[in-house]
Design a protein around this motif. Structure first.
Motif, PDB file in Angstrom:
ATOM      1  N   ARG A  38     -49.279 -20.641 -25.638  1.00  0.00           N
ATOM      2  CA  ARG A  38     -50.154 -19.897 -24.726  1.00  0.00           C
ATOM      3  C   ARG A  38     -49.581 -19.908 -23.313  1.00  0.00           C
ATOM      4  O   ARG A  38     -49.489 -18.856 -22.661  1.00  0.00           O
ATOM      5  N   ASN A  98     -56.333 -12.704 -29.233  1.00  0.00           N
ATOM      6  CA  ASN A  98     -55.648 -13.978 -29.326  1.00  0.00           C
ATOM      7  C   ASN A  98     -54.182 -13.796 -28.938  1.00  0.00           C
ATOM      8  O   ASN A  98     -53.563 -12.805 -29.299  1.00  0.00           O
ATOM      9  N   SER A 119     -58.112 -19.086 -25.978  1.00  0.00           N
ATOM     10  CA  SER A 119     -56.888 -18.590 -26.612  1.00  0.00           C
ATOM     11  C   SER A 119     -56.662 -17.095 -26.437  1.00  0.00           C
ATOM     12  O   SER A 119     -55.647 -16.571 -26.901  1.00  0.00           O
ATOM     13  N   LYS A 120     -57.574 -16.409 -25.796  1.00  0.00           N
ATOM     14  CA  LYS A 120     -57.447 -14.959 -25.683  1.00  0.00           C
ATOM     15  C   LYS A 120     -56.776 -14.551 -24.365  1.00  0.00           C
ATOM     16  O   LYS A 120     -56.841 -15.270 -23.368  1.00  0.00           O
TER      17      LYS A 120
END
Length: 211
Positions: A75, A205, A160-161
């Motif tokens: 991420r 995501n 997580s987006k």
């Protein structure tokens, strides 16, 4: 390599900054260059000498922070890629720059997680780079086909987006001095805050960005 050909120097003034100078200049803003979320724009990026070194520093920070948790590294690393922008006049340099930055990302990611690196993360990084490194004229604020340059912003939301918003580059440049002001001037007038030209992308995501 500082020149590709004498003719390109004559036609476009194309001379690349040496790696030694690139590192020395970035050392002057070392903290910002190493911050995965700090935005950098190179308005004449060539094949990416500055952007390549910035990406290396950002990815090193991501690895130091998240060397044991792959999800968090992925991420942060993708947000680092999303914080790097370039404009380049020559199409072959754009292709080379995107490929070069993607190779740096892939090598760093696969070195950090050699047995568990995922193809979808590599695809996501390539997609972001393809949107952030654009062929155009930074002085005219236009793409190669004469349209206004539009940059995508990538912001983390809901864990997580990642949410994408598009902004017109001429608006950002022309109003840059006004954005340094507070929200309201001494006369009570509202300061200029740029609005996205496209804001209806769904938050997805981060590993799905390549789709």
């Amino acid at each position: 390599m500082q020149v590709k050909s004498k003719q390109r120097v004559v036609d476009h003034g194309e001379v690349y900054t040496h790696e030694r100078e690139v590192k020395a200049m970035l050392d002057l803003v070392a903290d910002q260059a190493a911050n995965p979320e700090t935005t950098f724009l190179e308005p004449a990026c060539g094949s990416g000498n500055f952007l390549a070194e910035i990406l290396r520093r950002k990815l090193q920070t991501a690895a130091q922070k998240h060397k044991k948790i792959q999800h968090d590294y992925e991420r942060t690393a993708l947000l680092a890629v999303g914080s790097i922008y370039g404009i380049e006049l020559l199409p072959d340099n754009v292709v080379e720059c995107v490929s070069r930055l993607h190779q740096i990302f892939a090598a760093h990611y696969q070195a950090a997680f050699p047995k568990t690196a995922k193809a979808e993360i590599l695809n996501a990084a390539y997609y972001i780079l393809s949107q952030n490194i654009l062929c155009g004229d930074a002085l005219k604020l236009q793409t190669a086909n004469g349209e206004p340059i539009v940059f995508a912003e990538w912001k983390a939301v809901n864990g997580s987006k990642i949410k994408r918003r598009d902004y017109v580059y001429p608006d950002l440049v022309n109003k840059a001095s006004e954005r340094e002001l507070p929200l309201f001037s001494d006369l009570g007038e509202e300061a200029y805050i740029p609005e996205p030209v496209k804001d209806d992308y769904p938050a997805v995501n981060f590993w799905e960005l390549g789709k």
